[in-house]
Write a protein that holds these residues in place. Structure first.
Motif, PDB file in Angstrom:
ATOM      1  N   GLU A 281       0.850  -1.182   0.000  1.00  0.00           N
ATOM      2  CA  GLU A 281       0.000   0.000   0.000  1.00  0.00           C
ATOM      3  C   GLU A 281       0.887   1.234   0.000  1.00  0.00           C
ATOM      4  N   TYR A 282       0.355   2.335  -0.516  1.00  0.00           N
ATOM      5  CA  TYR A 282       1.085   3.592  -0.542  1.00  0.00           C
ATOM      6  C   TYR A 282       0.457   4.550   0.467  1.00  0.00           C
ATOM      7  N   VAL A 283       1.210   4.903   1.481  1.00  0.00           N
ATOM      8  CA  VAL A 283       0.773   5.868   2.489  1.00  0.00           C
ATOM      9  C   VAL A 283       1.541   7.155   2.223  1.00  0.00           C
ATOM     10  N   GLY A 284       0.833   8.167   1.716  1.00  0.00           N
ATOM     11  CA  GLY A 284       1.550   9.340   1.254  1.00  0.00           C
ATOM     12  C   GLY A 284       2.475   8.938   0.122  1.00  0.00           C
ATOM     13  N   MET A 285       3.745   9.338   0.220  1.00  0.00           N
ATOM     14  CA  MET A 285       4.738   8.983  -0.790  1.00  0.00           C
ATOM     15  C   MET A 285       5.621   7.829  -0.321  1.00  0.00           C
ATOM     16  N   LEU A 286       5.123   7.030   0.594  1.00  0.00           N
ATOM     17  CA  LEU A 286       5.835   5.857   1.077  1.00  0.00           C
ATOM     18  C   LEU A 286       5.197   4.590   0.520  1.00  0.00           C
ATOM     19  N   ALA A 287       6.009   3.739  -0.074  1.00  0.00           N
ATOM     20  CA  ALA A 287       5.554   2.390  -0.422  1.00  0.00           C
ATOM     21  C   ALA A 287       5.728   1.524   0.817  1.00  0.00           C
ATOM     22  N   CYS A 288       4.628   1.000   1.341  1.00  0.00           N
ATOM     23  CA  CYS A 288       4.652   0.203   2.571  1.00  0.00           C
ATOM     24  C   CYS A 288       4.436  -1.259   2.201  1.00  0.00           C
ATOM     25  N   ILE A 289       5.415  -2.088   2.516  1.00  0.00           N
ATOM     26  CA  ILE A 289       5.410  -3.498   2.141  1.00  0.00           C
ATOM     27  C   ILE A 289       5.340  -4.325   3.415  1.00  0.00           C
ATOM     28  N   ALA A 290       4.264  -5.066   3.591  1.00  0.00           N
ATOM     29  CA  ALA A 290       4.063  -5.872   4.792  1.00  0.00           C
ATOM     30  C   ALA A 290       3.993  -7.342   4.419  1.00  0.00           C
ATOM     31  N   GLY A 291       4.508  -8.175   5.302  1.00  0.00           N
ATOM     32  CA  GLY A 291       4.450  -9.609   5.074  1.00  0.00           C
ATOM     33  C   GLY A 291       5.621 -10.313   5.716  1.00  0.00           C
ATOM     34  N   TYR A 292       5.755 -11.592   5.391  1.00  0.00           N
ATOM     35  CA  TYR A 292       6.906 -12.348   5.853  1.00  0.00           C
ATOM     36  C   TYR A 292       8.125 -11.963   5.023  1.00  0.00           C
ATOM     37  N   LYS A 293       9.307 -12.299   5.513  1.00  0.00           N
ATOM     38  CA  LYS A 293      10.551 -11.832   4.896  1.00  0.00           C
ATOM     39  C   LYS A 293      10.663 -12.181   3.412  1.00  0.00           C
ATOM     40  N   PRO A 294      10.380 -13.418   2.988  1.00  0.00           N
ATOM     41  CA  PRO A 294      10.467 -13.712   1.547  1.00  0.00           C
ATOM     42  C   PRO A 294       9.496 -12.880   0.713  1.00  0.00           C
ATOM     43  N   GLU A 295       8.310 -12.619   1.245  1.00  0.00           N
ATOM     44  CA  GLU A 295       7.324 -11.813   0.525  1.00  0.00           C
ATOM     45  C   GLU A 295       7.809 -10.379   0.378  1.00  0.00           C
ATOM     46  N   ARG A 296       8.341  -9.817   1.457  1.00  0.00           N
ATOM     47  CA  ARG A 296       8.825  -8.433   1.397  1.00  0.00           C
ATOM     48  C   ARG A 296      10.006  -8.311   0.449  1.00  0.00           C
ATOM     49  N   ARG A 297      10.904  -9.299   0.464  1.00  0.00           N
ATOM     50  CA  ARG A 297      12.068  -9.254  -0.421  1.00  0.00           C
ATOM     51  C   ARG A 297      11.623  -9.284  -1.883  1.00  0.00           C
ATOM     52  N   ARG A 298      10.666 -10.161  -2.205  1.00  0.00           N
ATOM     53  CA  ARG A 298      10.173 -10.213  -3.584  1.00  0.00           C
ATOM     54  C   ARG A 298       9.530  -8.900  -3.987  1.00  0.00           C
ATOM     55  N   CYS A 299       8.722  -8.340  -3.108  1.00  0.00           N
ATOM     56  CA  CYS A 299       8.003  -7.111  -3.452  1.00  0.00           C
ATOM     57  C   CYS A 299       8.974  -5.948  -3.668  1.00  0.00           C
ATOM     58  N   ARG A 300       9.997  -5.839  -2.821  1.00  0.00           N
ATOM     59  CA  ARG A 300      10.995  -4.788  -3.020  1.00  0.00           C
ATOM     60  C   ARG A 300      11.700  -4.965  -4.366  1.00  0.00           C
ATOM     61  N   ASP A 301      12.017  -6.201  -4.696  1.00  0.00           N
ATOM     62  CA  ASP A 301      12.692  -6.479  -5.958  1.00  0.00           C
ATOM     63  C   ASP A 301      11.794  -6.147  -7.140  1.00  0.00           C
ATOM     64  N   TYR A 302      10.532  -6.548  -7.091  1.00  0.00           N
ATOM     65  CA  TYR A 302       9.613  -6.272  -8.199  1.00  0.00           C
ATOM     66  C   TYR A 302       9.395  -4.765  -8.357  1.00  0.00           C
ATOM     67  N   LEU A 303       9.290  -4.057  -7.244  1.00  0.00           N
ATOM     68  CA  LEU A 303       9.119  -2.609  -7.326  1.00  0.00           C
ATOM     69  C   LEU A 303      10.353  -1.958  -7.944  1.00  0.00           C
ATOM     70  N   ARG A 304      11.526  -2.423  -7.565  1.00  0.00           N
ATOM     71  CA  ARG A 304      12.772  -1.883  -8.137  1.00  0.00           C
ATOM     72  C   ARG A 304      12.820  -2.125  -9.643  1.00  0.00           C
ATOM     73  N   LEU A 305      12.481  -3.335 -10.079  1.00  0.00           N
ATOM     74  CA  LEU A 305      12.481  -3.649 -11.507  1.00  0.00           C
ATOM     75  C   LEU A 305      11.458  -2.803 -12.258  1.00  0.00           C
ATOM     76  N   LEU A 306      10.290  -2.624 -11.649  1.00  0.00           N
ATOM     77  CA  LEU A 306       9.258  -1.811 -12.292  1.00  0.00           C
ATOM     78  C   LEU A 306       9.737  -0.383 -12.508  1.00  0.00           C
TER      79      LEU A 306
END
Length: 425
Positions: A281-306
């Motif tokens: 979710e985006y709170v203001g200009m912050l991308a907030c990624i919640a979940g277990y460690k593997p989920e957060r790592r994937r999401c950060r990576d996908y956001l970076r690639l995007l």
């Protein structure tokens, strides 16, 4: 009171972050996403003791009598309230309107939660709900909403709150706290459901409040760059289970990155969340990624690639990764696979719950010919990746038949090619 023009614009932006029914996909697509979420929660939640499993897995039935006036209130319009309670507690509820009796079927824990939620809903018919905050509950998150943001969070006729409940499978309402509840400015919003559901709904509400009242939930450094969330102390029982590595990561976004990462009607945000298995979710200009460690790592990576796609082609070394499938696409079929402005590829992503883009495997040759194109299909779910690959390969075969098996020009498409992942403009 009716919302003003500014509130209406803000609520539309909140809906654009992913709450409108059309953007969320068809009912079948939403059900499939919920099934994947349920499977992921079962697979990744910390293991419990065997004796707890034996007791909790025994299904039974509890009953309670209700007043005639409560029957319609519990049922809701078109059965919506009953379904909402069922989703939040994961029990089955049968309302006998002739005998004014409610039967609840499920495990011991599910039946207990269902009875609690039913009583809370019936209390709303006659007045405010009181929550005993001395109770050690692991299904409750309490969020303080500023007084001047309550109407905005609720929406007209409670519509905004209902949309958040629908997306995150929660039960939400404002209530008063007794026996140990903290006092202070603002109304207390109760969020009932699983840990994942509560954290997702909480971030969605925080996003709405931050639009209405910037700086309420987001902390800034001296240069005015968002650096994190302002999170108050959590209430008793609202903790991560022992042994779980659940957390919330934050990434600051620029204005251009924010628009690109949001996508049309919030489609890109939902795509990254579904593919990674994390809450995004985006709170203001912050991308907030919640979940277990593997989920957060994937999401950060996908956001970076995007975000790298916003400025040019992206090449990914995908060998050795367990969350990606590579499909080689003939150069003449790239535009057909991506479609006009990426619509075809977006459709495949929505169907499969994946994140896809083309990675240039080799540079354009001296003759001006296009190098080989590799379509990368990312996702935490192997079944979802396989589904996307089948869809892509079927379209490649369709295009070959259309072209008579030869090279030819692009009779269809017009989007994609040359790093054709840029389709959220």
């Amino acid at each position: 009171t009716s919302p003003g023009p500014r509130d209406t614009r803000l609520r539309r932006l909140l809906m654009a972050r992913g709450d409108d029914d059309e953007a969320m996909g068809s009912p079948r697509e939403r059900d499939e996403r919920r099934d994947r979420d349920d499977d992921r929660d079962r697979d990744e939640r910390p293991a419990r003791r065997r004796d707890d499993d034996d007791e909790d897995n025994v299904r039974g039935k509890d009953s309670m009598s209700i007043e005639p006036e409560d029957a319609a209130f519990v049922l809701g319009r078109g059965g919506a309230t009953k379904k909402k309670i069922e989703r939040a507690c994961q029990a089955m509820i049968d309302l006998n309107e002739r005998e004014y009796r409610i039967d609840v079927m499920g495990t011991k824990r599910q039946r207990k939660l269902a009875m609690d939620y039913l009583r809370y809903v019936m209390q709303q018919r006659v007045g405010p709900v009181n929550i005993n905050c001395d109770d050690d509950r692991d299904d409750l998150t309490i969020l303080t909403v500023p007084d001047d943001c309550v109407a905005f969070v609720m929406g007209r006729g409670g519509g905004t709150l209902r949309m958040i409940e629908e997306e995150w499978l929660t039960l939400m309402f404002f209530a008063k706290m007794v026996e140990g509840g903290r006092t202070g400015a603002g109304e207390k919003l109760m969020l009932f459901g699983t840990l994942r559901a509560r954290r997702g709904a909480e971030l969605k509400v925080m996003s709405a409040v931050e639009h209405k009242k910037p700086g309420h939930f987001v902390a800034f450094d001296d240069a005015g760059v968002p650096e994190g969330l302002k999170m108050g102390e959590r209430f008793k029982g609202d903790v991560v289970p022992d042994g779980a590595d659940w957390a919330v990561d934050t990434i600051p976004l620029s204005n251009d990155d924010f628009s690109y990462a949001l996508g049309s009607q919030g489609s890109t945000r939902r795509k990254l969340a579904t593919a990674s298995g994390a809450v995004l979710e985006y709170v203001g200009m912050l991308a907030c990624i919640a979940g277990y460690k593997p989920e957060r790592r994937r999401c950060r990576d996908y956001l970076r690639l995007l975000l790298k796609q916003r400025t040019g082609p992206v090449h990914v070394e995908h060998e050795g990764r367990d969350d990606v499938i590579a499909v080689h696409v003939p150069p003449q079929s790239v535009g057909f696979i991506t479609g006009s402005r990426g619509e075809t590829l977006r459709h495949i992503e929505r169907l499969s719950g994946t994140f896809c883009f083309t990675s240039s495997a080799s540079p354009i040759g001296e003759s001006g010919g296009r190098g080989n194109e590799t379509l990368l299909i990312f996702g935490h779910d192997a079944r979802a990746r396989a589904h996307a690959r089948e869809e892509v390969e079927e379209r490649i075969r369709d295009h070959a038949r259309m072209q008579g098996g030869g090279g030819g020009g692009r009779s269809y498409g017009g989007g994609g090619g040359g790093g054709g992942g840029r389709y959220d403009d």
